[in-house]
Design a protein around this motif. Sequence first.
Motif, mmCIF file in Angstrom:
data_model
loop_
_atom_site.group_PDB
_atom_site.id
_atom_site.type_symbol
_atom_site.label_atom_id
_atom_site.label_comp_id
_atom_site.label_asym_id
_atom_site.label_seq_id
_atom_site.Cartn_x
_atom_site.Cartn_y
_atom_site.Cartn_z
ATOM 1 N N MET A 225 33.743 41.384 43.288
ATOM 2 C CA MET A 225 32.455 41.053 43.887
ATOM 3 C C MET A 225 32.413 41.488 45.343
ATOM 4 O O MET A 225 33.410 41.369 46.059
ATOM 5 N N ASN A 226 31.260 41.951 45.760
ATOM 6 C CA ASN A 226 31.057 42.256 47.181
ATOM 7 C C ASN A 226 30.952 40.953 47.948
ATOM 8 O O ASN A 226 30.327 40.004 47.476
ATOM 9 N N ASN A 227 31.576 40.892 49.089
ATOM 10 C CA ASN A 227 31.472 39.774 50.026
ATOM 11 C C ASN A 227 32.208 38.509 49.616
ATOM 12 O O ASN A 227 32.072 37.488 50.284
ATOM 13 N N LEU A 228 32.966 38.541 48.535
ATOM 14 C CA LEU A 228 33.803 37.401 48.162
ATOM 15 C C LEU A 228 35.219 37.892 47.879
ATOM 16 O O LEU A 228 35.405 38.895 47.180
ATOM 17 N N CYS A 229 36.194 37.169 48.403
ATOM 18 C CA CYS A 229 37.587 37.511 48.138
ATOM 19 C C CYS A 229 37.910 37.224 46.666
ATOM 20 O O CYS A 229 37.135 36.545 45.978
ATOM 21 N N PRO A 230 39.030 37.718 46.163
ATOM 22 C CA PRO A 230 39.387 37.469 44.763
ATOM 23 C C PRO A 230 39.483 35.982 44.426
ATOM 24 O O PRO A 230 39.091 35.561 43.342
ATOM 25 N N GLU A 231 39.975 35.195 45.361
ATOM 26 C CA GLU A 231 40.126 33.745 45.132
ATOM 27 C C GLU A 231 38.768 33.084 44.935
ATOM 28 O O GLU A 231 38.546 32.351 43.966
ATOM 29 N N CYS A 232 37.836 33.349 45.848
ATOM 30 C CA CYS A 232 36.515 32.721 45.760
ATOM 31 C C CYS A 232 35.712 33.237 44.572
ATOM 32 O O CYS A 232 35.025 32.467 43.896
ATOM 33 N N SER A 233 35.804 34.534 44.290
ATOM 34 C CA SER A 233 35.078 35.066 43.134
ATOM 35 C C SER A 233 35.638 34.486 41.833
ATOM 36 O O SER A 233 34.902 34.284 40.867
ATOM 37 N N HIS A 234 36.911 34.162 41.824
ATOM 38 C CA HIS A 234 37.520 33.524 40.649
ATOM 39 C C HIS A 234 37.017 32.092 40.488
ATOM 40 O O HIS A 234 36.580 31.698 39.399
ATOM 41 N N ILE A 235 37.056 31.329 41.554
ATOM 42 C CA ILE A 235 36.659 29.917 41.474
ATOM 43 C C ILE A 235 35.159 29.776 41.195
ATOM 44 O O ILE A 235 34.740 28.976 40.365
ATOM 45 N N LEU A 236 34.358 30.577 41.866
ATOM 46 C CA LEU A 236 32.902 30.431 41.747
ATOM 47 C C LEU A 236 32.311 31.089 40.495
ATOM 48 O O LEU A 236 31.353 30.579 39.920
ATOM 49 N N TYR A 237 32.883 32.228 40.084
ATOM 50 C CA TYR A 237 32.257 32.996 39.009
ATOM 51 C C TYR A 237 33.191 33.378 37.860
ATOM 52 O O TYR A 237 32.781 34.069 36.938
ATOM 53 N N GLY A 238 34.448 32.956 37.926
ATOM 54 C CA GLY A 238 35.371 33.189 36.831
ATOM 55 C C GLY A 238 35.964 34.582 36.739
ATOM 56 O O GLY A 238 36.568 34.933 35.728
ATOM 57 N N TYR A 239 35.802 35.369 37.795
ATOM 58 C CA TYR A 239 36.415 36.696 37.794
ATOM 59 C C TYR A 239 37.930 36.563 37.875
ATOM 60 O O TYR A 239 38.455 35.562 38.350
ATOM 61 N N GLN A 240 38.625 37.612 37.425
ATOM 62 C CA GLN A 240 40.091 37.604 37.474
ATOM 63 C C GLN A 240 40.563 37.459 38.914
ATOM 64 O O GLN A 240 40.055 38.129 39.816
ATOM 65 N N ASN A 241 41.526 36.581 39.112
ATOM 66 C CA ASN A 241 42.071 36.332 40.447
ATOM 67 C C ASN A 241 43.264 37.249 40.698
ATOM 68 O O ASN A 241 43.843 37.810 39.766
ATOM 69 N N CYS A 242 43.594 37.393 41.935
ATOM 70 C CA CYS A 242 44.803 38.112 42.335
ATOM 71 C C CYS A 242 46.011 37.233 42.002
ATOM 72 O O CYS A 242 45.940 36.008 42.077
ATOM 73 N N GLU A 243 47.107 37.849 41.629
ATOM 74 C CA GLU A 243 48.365 37.119 41.469
ATOM 75 C C GLU A 243 49.037 37.123 42.837
ATOM 76 O O GLU A 243 49.853 37.996 43.138
ATOM 77 N N HIS A 244 48.641 36.172 43.674
ATOM 78 C CA HIS A 244 49.025 36.151 45.081
ATOM 79 C C HIS A 244 50.539 36.154 45.280
ATOM 80 O O HIS A 244 51.264 35.469 44.573
ATOM 81 N N GLN A 245 50.976 36.937 46.249
ATOM 82 C CA GLN A 245 52.359 36.958 46.709
ATOM 83 C C GLN A 245 52.307 36.873 48.230
ATOM 84 O O GLN A 245 51.998 37.857 48.895
ATOM 85 N N PHE A 246 52.569 35.680 48.750
ATOM 86 C CA PHE A 246 52.429 35.453 50.183
ATOM 87 C C PHE A 246 53.666 35.864 50.965
ATOM 88 O O PHE A 246 54.791 35.621 50.564
ATOM 89 N N LYS A 247 53.397 36.504 52.082
ATOM 90 C CA LYS A 247 54.428 36.862 53.057
ATOM 91 C C LYS A 247 53.745 36.817 54.418
ATOM 92 O O LYS A 247 52.681 37.419 54.596
#
Length: 91
Positions: free
Chosen positions: A46-68
Motif C-alpha cells: 500500500m502507498n503511504n502505509l508501512c508493511p506493519e500498518c497495512s497488515h493490521i489495518l487491511y490484512g496485507y502480508q506483513n514483513c518478517e521483521h528482523q531487527f538490528k
Amino acid sequence: MHVSLVITPNDDGLCTFTIFRMTMDKNKIAICDECRSEYYSTTSKMNNLCPECSHILYGYQNCEHQFKNDRCEKCYWNGSSSEFLKSLKGD
C-alpha cells in the motif's frame, strides 16, 4: 527509476552517447501515515502505509521483521505503533 545518459567526446571530435541501464530505487524511504515510521516504500503493498500498518489495518502480508539497531533490516520499520493500532491489537 534512474536513467543515466553520458556524453563523451572522442578523438574525432564526435560525441558518443551512452545510456546506462534503468534501475529501480528499491530503498526509497517513505513515512507511514499511520505510525509515522520510516519504511522502504517497495516493501509495502500500500502507498503511504508501512508493511506493519497495512497488515493490521487491511490484512496485507506483513514483513518478517528482523531487527538490528532498532530497525527492521528488511523493511526499515522502527517498531512504532499509533494509539489507534494499539487499541486494535489490545496493547
